[in-house]
Write a protein that holds these residues in place. Structure first.
Motif, PDB file in Angstrom:
ATOM      1  N   GLU A   1     -26.266  13.796  -5.336  1.00  0.00           N
ATOM      2  CA  GLU A   1     -26.375  15.025  -6.340  1.00  0.00           C
ATOM      3  C   GLU A   1     -25.662  14.687  -7.556  1.00  0.00           C
ATOM      4  O   GLU A   1     -25.775  15.047  -8.544  1.00  0.00           O
ATOM      5  N   THR A   2     -24.480  14.080  -7.476  1.00  0.00           N
ATOM      6  CA  THR A   2     -23.526  13.527  -8.280  1.00  0.00           C
ATOM      7  C   THR A   2     -24.304  12.756  -9.613  1.00  0.00           C
ATOM      8  O   THR A   2     -24.420  12.781 -10.452  1.00  0.00           O
ATOM      9  N   LEU A   3     -24.877  11.491  -8.581  1.00  0.00           N
ATOM     10  CA  LEU A   3     -25.770  10.778  -9.401  1.00  0.00           C
ATOM     11  C   LEU A   3     -27.250  11.365 -10.132  1.00  0.00           C
ATOM     12  O   LEU A   3     -27.377  10.913 -11.260  1.00  0.00           O
ATOM     13  N   ARG A   4     -27.568  12.560  -9.418  1.00  0.00           N
ATOM     14  CA  ARG A   4     -28.424  13.124 -10.151  1.00  0.00           C
ATOM     15  C   ARG A   4     -28.189  13.987 -11.518  1.00  0.00           C
ATOM     16  O   ARG A   4     -28.701  14.008 -12.385  1.00  0.00           O
ATOM     17  N   LEU A   5     -26.709  14.303 -11.130  1.00  0.00           N
ATOM     18  CA  LEU A   5     -26.273  15.125 -12.190  1.00  0.00           C
ATOM     19  C   LEU A   5     -25.884  14.267 -13.518  1.00  0.00           C
ATOM     20  O   LEU A   5     -26.257  14.458 -14.922  1.00  0.00           O
ATOM     21  N   GLN A   6     -25.527  12.949 -13.134  1.00  0.00           N
ATOM     22  CA  GLN A   6     -25.348  12.009 -14.215  1.00  0.00           C
ATOM     23  C   GLN A   6     -26.706  11.524 -15.064  1.00  0.00           C
ATOM     24  O   GLN A   6     -26.706  11.125 -16.097  1.00  0.00           O
ATOM     25  N   ARG A   7     -27.867  11.743 -14.496  1.00  0.00           N
ATOM     26  CA  ARG A   7     -29.088  11.343 -15.051  1.00  0.00           C
ATOM     27  C   ARG A   7     -29.779  12.585 -15.489  1.00  0.00           C
ATOM     28  O   ARG A   7     -31.032  12.336 -15.827  1.00  0.00           O
ATOM     29  N   ARG A   8     -29.416  13.757 -15.282  1.00  0.00           N
ATOM     30  CA  ARG A   8     -30.021  14.818 -15.897  1.00  0.00           C
ATOM     31  C   ARG A   8     -30.489  14.734 -17.148  1.00  0.00           C
ATOM     32  O   ARG A   8     -29.875  14.163 -17.898  1.00  0.00           O
ATOM     33  N   SER A   9     -31.474  15.524 -17.492  1.00  0.00           N
ATOM     34  CA  SER A   9     -32.034  15.811 -18.845  1.00  0.00           C
ATOM     35  C   SER A   9     -31.911  17.074 -19.235  1.00  0.00           C
ATOM     36  O   SER A   9     -31.723  18.035 -18.330  1.00  0.00           O
ATOM     37  N   TRP A  10     -32.019  17.596 -20.611  1.00  0.00           N
ATOM     38  CA  TRP A  10     -31.735  18.862 -21.196  1.00  0.00           C
ATOM     39  C   TRP A  10     -33.142  19.377 -21.951  1.00  0.00           C
ATOM     40  O   TRP A  10     -33.505  18.568 -22.609  1.00  0.00           O
ATOM     41  N   THR A  11     -33.103  20.642 -21.619  1.00  0.00           N
ATOM     42  CA  THR A  11     -34.456  21.165 -22.283  1.00  0.00           C
ATOM     43  C   THR A  11     -33.994  22.682 -23.005  1.00  0.00           C
ATOM     44  O   THR A  11     -33.551  23.488 -22.333  1.00  0.00           O
ATOM     45  N   PRO A  12     -34.170  22.628 -24.356  1.00  0.00           N
ATOM     46  CA  PRO A  12     -33.906  23.902 -25.052  1.00  0.00           C
ATOM     47  C   PRO A  12     -34.600  25.001 -24.388  1.00  0.00           C
ATOM     48  O   PRO A  12     -36.012  25.027 -23.993  1.00  0.00           O
ATOM     49  N   VAL A  13     -33.845  26.205 -24.315  1.00  0.00           N
ATOM     50  CA  VAL A  13     -34.655  27.482 -23.741  1.00  0.00           C
ATOM     51  C   VAL A  13     -34.073  28.689 -24.873  1.00  0.00           C
ATOM     52  O   VAL A  13     -33.236  28.650 -25.460  1.00  0.00           O
ATOM     53  N   GLU A  14     -35.071  29.815 -24.620  1.00  0.00           N
ATOM     54  CA  GLU A  14     -34.810  30.757 -25.464  1.00  0.00           C
ATOM     55  C   GLU A  14     -33.931  31.837 -24.938  1.00  0.00           C
ATOM     56  O   GLU A  14     -33.366  32.717 -25.423  1.00  0.00           O
ATOM     57  N   ARG A  15     -33.828  31.834 -23.576  1.00  0.00           N
ATOM     58  CA  ARG A  15     -32.930  32.964 -22.835  1.00  0.00           C
ATOM     59  C   ARG A  15     -31.312  32.724 -23.072  1.00  0.00           C
ATOM     60  O   ARG A  15     -31.136  31.804 -23.846  1.00  0.00           O
ATOM     61  N   ALA A  16     -30.606  33.575 -22.663  1.00  0.00           N
ATOM     62  CA  ALA A  16     -29.146  33.953 -22.800  1.00  0.00           C
ATOM     63  C   ALA A  16     -28.520  32.480 -22.025  1.00  0.00           C
ATOM     64  O   ALA A  16     -29.176  32.183 -20.974  1.00  0.00           O
ATOM     65  N   ALA A  17     -27.430  32.209 -22.529  1.00  0.00           N
ATOM     66  CA  ALA A  17     -26.800  31.039 -21.582  1.00  0.00           C
ATOM     67  C   ALA A  17     -26.420  31.240 -20.220  1.00  0.00           C
ATOM     68  O   ALA A  17     -25.715  32.564 -20.081  1.00  0.00           O
ATOM     69  N   GLU A  18     -26.471  30.642 -19.333  1.00  0.00           N
ATOM     70  CA  GLU A  18     -25.929  30.690 -17.999  1.00  0.00           C
ATOM     71  C   GLU A  18     -24.692  29.626 -17.676  1.00  0.00           C
ATOM     72  O   GLU A  18     -24.941  28.524 -18.305  1.00  0.00           O
ATOM     73  N   ALA A  19     -24.161  29.702 -16.412  1.00  0.00           N
ATOM     74  CA  ALA A  19     -23.414  28.699 -16.040  1.00  0.00           C
ATOM     75  C   ALA A  19     -24.270  27.594 -15.858  1.00  0.00           C
ATOM     76  O   ALA A  19     -25.277  27.671 -15.217  1.00  0.00           O
ATOM     77  N   GLY A  20     -23.765  26.316 -16.081  1.00  0.00           N
ATOM     78  CA  GLY A  20     -24.563  25.173 -15.897  1.00  0.00           C
ATOM     79  C   GLY A  20     -25.434  24.650 -17.110  1.00  0.00           C
ATOM     80  O   GLY A  20     -25.600  23.412 -17.311  1.00  0.00           O
ATOM     81  N   ASP A  21     -25.441  25.516 -18.100  1.00  0.00           N
ATOM     82  CA  ASP A  21     -26.030  25.145 -19.260  1.00  0.00           C
ATOM     83  C   ASP A  21     -25.476  24.338 -20.332  1.00  0.00           C
ATOM     84  O   ASP A  21     -24.115  24.512 -20.278  1.00  0.00           O
ATOM     85  N   MET A  22     -26.151  23.732 -21.261  1.00  0.00           N
ATOM     86  CA  MET A  22     -25.412  23.081 -22.272  1.00  0.00           C
ATOM     87  C   MET A  22     -25.523  23.757 -23.400  1.00  0.00           C
ATOM     88  O   MET A  22     -26.674  24.348 -23.929  1.00  0.00           O
ATOM     89  N   VAL A  23     -24.354  24.434 -24.063  1.00  0.00           N
ATOM     90  CA  VAL A  23     -24.546  25.279 -25.439  1.00  0.00           C
ATOM     91  C   VAL A  23     -23.799  24.517 -26.610  1.00  0.00           C
ATOM     92  O   VAL A  23     -22.709  24.013 -26.367  1.00  0.00           O
ATOM     93  N   MET A  24     -24.743  24.328 -27.685  1.00  0.00           N
ATOM     94  CA  MET A  24     -24.086  24.081 -29.108  1.00  0.00           C
ATOM     95  C   MET A  24     -23.788  25.036 -29.586  1.00  0.00           C
ATOM     96  O   MET A  24     -24.419  26.195 -29.774  1.00  0.00           O
ATOM     97  N   PHE A  25     -22.773  25.387 -30.377  1.00  0.00           N
ATOM     98  CA  PHE A  25     -22.298  26.523 -31.118  1.00  0.00           C
ATOM     99  C   PHE A  25     -21.313  26.203 -32.319  1.00  0.00           C
ATOM    100  O   PHE A  25     -20.823  24.847 -32.421  1.00  0.00           O
ATOM    101  N   GLU A  26     -21.399  26.964 -33.341  1.00  0.00           N
ATOM    102  CA  GLU A  26     -20.198  26.784 -34.354  1.00  0.00           C
ATOM    103  C   GLU A  26     -19.390  27.916 -34.453  1.00  0.00           C
ATOM    104  O   GLU A  26     -19.766  28.791 -34.099  1.00  0.00           O
ATOM    105  N   SER A  27     -18.108  27.581 -34.738  1.00  0.00           N
ATOM    106  CA  SER A  27     -17.058  28.801 -34.521  1.00  0.00           C
ATOM    107  C   SER A  27     -15.929  28.721 -35.799  1.00  0.00           C
ATOM    108  O   SER A  27     -15.834  27.523 -36.487  1.00  0.00           O
ATOM    109  N   SER A  28     -15.183  29.573 -35.797  1.00  0.00           N
ATOM    110  CA  SER A  28     -14.232  29.631 -36.669  1.00  0.00           C
ATOM    111  C   SER A  28     -13.181  30.523 -35.875  1.00  0.00           C
ATOM    112  O   SER A  28     -13.621  31.330 -35.140  1.00  0.00           O
ATOM    113  N   ALA A  29     -11.940  30.487 -36.249  1.00  0.00           N
ATOM    114  CA  ALA A  29     -10.794  31.171 -35.612  1.00  0.00           C
ATOM    115  C   ALA A  29      -9.762  31.759 -36.591  1.00  0.00           C
ATOM    116  O   ALA A  29      -9.277  30.981 -37.685  1.00  0.00           O
ATOM    117  N   SER A  30      -9.509  33.108 -36.598  1.00  0.00           N
ATOM    118  CA  SER A  30      -8.361  33.522 -37.543  1.00  0.00           C
ATOM    119  C   SER A  30      -7.184  34.118 -36.618  1.00  0.00           C
ATOM    120  O   SER A  30      -7.197  34.624 -35.622  1.00  0.00           O
TER     121      SER A  30
END
Length: 434
Positions: free
Chosen positions: A142-171
């Motif tokens: 299963e670890t080897l499968r995870l290392q070879r996983r691919s990523w598909t963009p989705v329209e739904r809300a993010a869940e645990a295990g998803d890859m999320v790209m984001f922009e941020s700032s902090a004050s």
């Protein structure tokens, strides 16, 4: 040969040696005669160069080389005669070079400490034992499968295990980070690649959504402007992607170099790799424990200072090489920072070496071959690795030292007060506490 020994410290010795000059003269004559037969000089036929010319051209060099060889031989014979065991290479000063009828030199060096018979029967050792189970093989696949996983963009809300790209700032009270614009980052939710408190806030947000929330940053946070502060974060989700694990099919199996691309062969290969890693990890744990107990039992052992200094310098060079590999080629490491580690290593080497000597433990050639084959099996072309070790004396010497050291560790475990400690595969492979 005349030899005298002076103790100039607990372990330091000064050896004064006097030898008749005949041996030096004989070596010089033989070397010059050999040069006369083999050297090629313009204007002379091979083998016909006059001895006087040979003497003029090569005499000084030949005498220096012969003197060095006579001194080396004399030193070896002298320490054997005096039953001395040098710990490091000697510092040698020639006091007479044969012109007055003798060769004389003074060698200063440290000797190995006199330890006496080492009794390991009282050492209480817990030998870790373990085995690779089917569940461990499943987990690795299963670890080897995870290392070879691919990523598909989705329209739904993010869940645990998803890859999320984001922009941020902090004050914070001290200002905005970054001062202008936003920072772009990405994480796999649940991986811990970024601050867990921030990861949690990304769950439930879809691409294009924005959110504001407070995050308390720890004092050791990598961004010093946020370390130890509570900040108001502004986040905009750029993309959410879900993972897709590859099927365990022939193509997936072949990608790991398994010729017979079926699941049973793949599982056997994975199990063999895990068993090899387990064997090394078990030995490492046993070695650490044995060395700890051995050092504690000989805490007052006097050690050659030059051995410790040499080991500290070697550790410093290793640190500099690692820094260079990590993109910091100019980094300098102070050997003084490694003295404690060096002292431990030298003490362990001295004690293990003495145990091997006292109990006449010899290098097991079968074990050496097995270890070399195990190392080679982790590379694409094992035969090339085996040939490299056989061709490079330094590599082979290091391997031999490692194997004989492992033999001594096993010998100690067999003769100590031993109990077995059953561990799961995952427990063994977990990094040991420093």
């Amino acid at each position: 040969m005349q030899v005298s020994v002076e103790n100039v410290g607990k372990l330091e010795r000064k050896l004064t040696v006097r030898l008749p000059a005949e041996g030096l003269k004989s070596q010089v004559s033989n070397r010059l005669r050999e040069l006369g037969r083999t050297v090629r000089l313009a204007g002379f036929r091979p083998g016909k160069v006059p001895p006087k010319v040979i003497e003029q051209r090569f005499g000084a060099q030949v005498r220096a080389e012969a003197l060095g060889e006579v001194i080396r031989q004399g030193f070896s014979e002298a320490v054997e005669q005096q039953k001395l065991r040098p710990a490091v290479a000697p510092s040698i000063e020639a006091t007479s070079t044969g012109e007055d009828g003798e060769v004389a030199f003074i060698a200063t060096f440290e000797v190995m400490p006199e330890i006496g018979t080492i009794d390991v029967s009282g050492l209480k050792i817990e030998k870790p034992v373990s085995s690779v189970e089917d569940a461990d093989v499943d987990r690795m696949i299963e670890t080897l499968r995870l290392q070879r996983r691919s990523w598909t963009p989705v329209e739904r809300a993010a869940e645990a295990g998803d890859m999320v790209m984001f922009e941020s700032s902090a004050s914070t009270d001290a200002g905005r980070v970054p001062a202008e614009g936003v920072e772009r980052a990405g994480t796999i939710i649940g991986s811990g690649a970024i601050l867990p408190a921030l990861e949690e806030k990304l769950i439930g947000l879809a691409a294009g959504q924005e959110s504001e929330f407070e995050v308390a940053f720890p004092a050791d946070y990598r961004a010093t402007a946020l370390a130890g502060k509570t900040a108001k974060m502004s986040v905009k989700i750029v993309r959410v992607s879900e993972p897709k694990l590859p099927e365990i099919d022939a193509d997936f199996i072949r990608s790991f170099g398994v010729a017979e691309a079926d699941v049973d062969s793949f599982r056997r290969e994975v199990r063999a790799n895990l068993e090899r890693e387990l064997k090394g990890a078990l030995m490492a744990r046993l070695k650490t424990q044995v060395v700890d107990k051995l050092l504690a039992a000989h805490a007052d052992l006097e050690l050659p200072s030059r051995m410790i200094e040499s080991e500290a310098q070697a550790l410093a060079r290793q640190a500099e090489q690692q820094a260079a590999q990590q993109g910091n080629p100019g980094a300098k490491a102070d050997p003084a920072l490694f003295l404690d580690t060096a002292k431990r290593r030298v003490a362990a080497a001295v004690l293990l070496g003495e145990l091997a000597r006292q109990n006449e433990l010899r290098l097991d050639m079968g074990r050496l071959t097995e270890t070399l084959n195990l190392i080679a099996s982790t590379y694409e072309d094992p035969s090339e690795v085996v040939e490299l070790y056989r061709r490079e004396p330094q590599l082979m010497q290091g391997l031999q030292s490692r194997v004989i050291e492992d033999q001594v560790i096993d010998w100690i475990a067999d003769h100590a007060d031993l109990t077995e400690q059953k561990l799961d595969f995952q427990d063994v492979m977990r990094p040991m506490a420093a």
